[in-house]
Every structure is written in C-alpha cells, then in structure tokens.
Write an enzyme that holds these catalytic residues in place. Structure first.
Site, PDB file in Angstrom:
ATOM      1  N   GLU A  46       0.836  -1.209   0.000  1.00 61.96           N
ATOM      2  CA  GLU A  46       0.000   0.000   0.000  1.00 61.96           C
ATOM      3  C   GLU A  46       0.870   1.259   0.000  1.00 61.96           C
ATOM      4  OE1 GLU A  46      -3.028  -0.161  -0.556  1.00 61.96           O
ATOM      5  OE2 GLU A  46      -3.623  -2.156   0.100  1.00 61.96           O
ATOM      6  N   ASN A 102       1.228   4.013  -3.006  1.00 66.31           N
ATOM      7  CA  ASN A 102       0.931   5.432  -2.784  1.00 66.31           C
ATOM      8  C   ASN A 102       2.051   6.328  -3.314  1.00 66.31           C
ATOM      9  OD1 ASN A 102      -1.576   5.171  -1.622  1.00 66.31           O
ATOM     10  ND2 ASN A 102      -0.885   5.446   0.493  1.00 66.31           N
ATOM     11  N   ARG A 127      -9.249   3.624  -7.940  1.00 67.77           N
ATOM     12  CA  ARG A 127      -8.578   3.439  -6.653  1.00 67.77           C
ATOM     13  C   ARG A 127      -9.666   3.298  -5.599  1.00 67.77           C
ATOM     14  NH1 ARG A 127      -4.487   1.274  -7.522  1.00 67.77           N
ATOM     15  NH2 ARG A 127      -4.111   1.513  -5.303  1.00 67.77           N
TER      16      ARG A 127
END
Lengths: 117, 147
Positions: free
Chosen positions: B47, B51, B106
């Site tokens: 994650e 990002n 997303r």
C-alpha cells in the site's frame, strides 16, 4: 510472481479465476481483460473466484468495486467466491460485502445467479 | 533480542511493488512472525509503495523510493519514503474510501488497511517535498515474551 487469469463463459456468466498476486502492477491488466472478455462473450453476470490468489491489496479492491459498479449499471450481478482469509479481511474492512454477494464456491455462485451446472 | 536494520532504494515502477514487499518480508522472517503477521506487513508495504508511485510521483517511473526496516526489541519499524508532491490534507487522505483518483479505480482504502494491519502508523508529509510513512508491527511472539 505475477497474476494469471483464466476466464470462461457459462450461460452468460463470466467466471474469472485468478492465480498469483493482485496488486497495483497486475490490476490494470486484469481490469482490461475482464472488460474485454465480458464484451466478447456477451455475458451478463460475473463470478470472481479468489481461491488461488495468494496476495491482494487495495488495488485489487479497486478492480472489484469497479467491476461491481460497471456490471450493476448494465443490469447484471457480480458475485465473489472462494475468498482466502487474508483477502476476506480486506473485503470486510472495505464494506464490500454490504453490496457484493459472497458465497463459498463457484457452484454456489452459479446457483445464486440461477444458473444450473 | 537482537536488533537489526536494513535499507534499500527502488525506482518508482509498479514492477517493484512485488519486490519491495518480499524483501521486507524476507528480512522480518528472522523474528519468526506468523503467516498472518507476514501478510499484514506485505500488504501494508505494498500500500505504502503504491501510494508513492501513484500519488507521490504521479506514475513517473524515474523517481526513487527508500524503504528502511529496523528490528527493535522484537518489533518491526518500517518506513517508506518518497520525495514527490506530498499530501496537502492528511486527515482527508487517511479517511476510509477517500481517494483523490477515483477515475483510476482506486478504492481509497490504502491508509485504512495500513492502520488496521499494523500496530502504529505515522504519516509525515510536506507538500512539494515528499511523504514518509512509518509503520510499526508488534509481533504476537514479542507480546508473549514480554508477558
């Protein structure tokens, strides 16, 4: 390790079996493949089978929510099945199960959609 | 308990997401975590790196991401750092289901997953300078030893 995807259409239900790891890198291809196969096969519903998926992060979640919105807007249903515990936690956390039906296996998913084996 | 540290730099390419999470998992294996704890860490690293690539660097594959893992007293301290555009509104970014890029499908669950899968999550961000995510995992074995 990447992502392999097997798709077949049965009585206008597109069954998507994923194997490997579903992350941001592999999500884009998966999305394209599902959209393309759905168009080609003229399927109404989609079953996503997670049994052989060893890893999934929020990018995978994006693909599932994306297909859900798409298929609902076209009058179909998305069902998820055979979800391993690690992925199940992510689905629960996101609230996915509030909108997307979840069953134990492909057979139950076909039953749910009213398609006999 | 032995303390240890490692650090590595990757280019901001999506191919490296897999590499980053398995390298971190391999290093942490020396603490003998459970399979579930390893999955928590792999998912959280994935994650954080995603990002950096999508938000920090807006998919520019030529930038650098630094990942550092420190093992301190049986806990894993992981930091993931980019030098990209930073986050203006951290509270909003951390809200479940919020995404600045809904057109890319997303889910907006990245920070929520990191918060749930790790014991602590701190985000430092300076707009225009970059973002550092610091995550701590406390292992069930460590808790048992302390008790």
């Amino acid at each position: 390790m990447g992502l392999a995807c097997e798709m077949r259409c049965k009585n206008r239900v597109l069954i998507v079996r994923m194997q490997g790891e579903l992350d941001h890198h592999t999500a884009e291809n998966l999305r394209e493949e599902i959209i393309q196969q759905k168009e080609l096969s003229n399927c109404i519903h989609i079953i996503m089978n997670f049994q052989n998926l060893s890893f999934m992060d929020s990018s995978g979640l994006g693909v599932v929510f994306g297909r859900f919105k798409q298929i609902r807007s076209q009058g179909g249903e998305l069902v998820v099945c055979s979800v391993p515990p690690s992925i199940h936690r992510i689905f629960e956390m996101s609230g996915l199960y509030k909108v997307v039906p979840y069953v134990n296996n492909e057979e139950a998913a076909l039953d749910f959609l009213g398609v006999t084996k | 308990m032995m303390n240890n540290k490692m650090s590595f730099t990757i280019l901001s390419r999506s191919e490296n997401e897999h590499f980053a999470r398995i390298v971190v998992a391999a290093f942490i294996a020396q603490l003998d975590p459970t399979v579930e704890e390893l999955t928590d860490i792999k998912t959280s690293v994935s994650e954080a790196v995603t990002n950096c690539i999508i938000h920090g660097y807006r998919n520019d594959p030529t930038q650098e991401i630094i990942i550092t893992v420190e093992l301190r007293d049986g806990e894993a301290w992981i930091s993931v750092q980019d030098f990209g555009e930073g986050i203006e509104d951290l509270a909003q970014a951390r809200m479940p289901l919020y995404t600045s890029k809904p057109d890319l499908e997303r889910s907006g669950m990245g920070f929520t997953i990191m918060e749930n899968f790790m014991n602590h999550l701190t985000v430092y961000s300076i707009p225009g300078k970059g973002t550092t995510v610091e995550m701590v995992k406390v292992f069930s074995k460590t808790i048992a030893v302390v008790k």
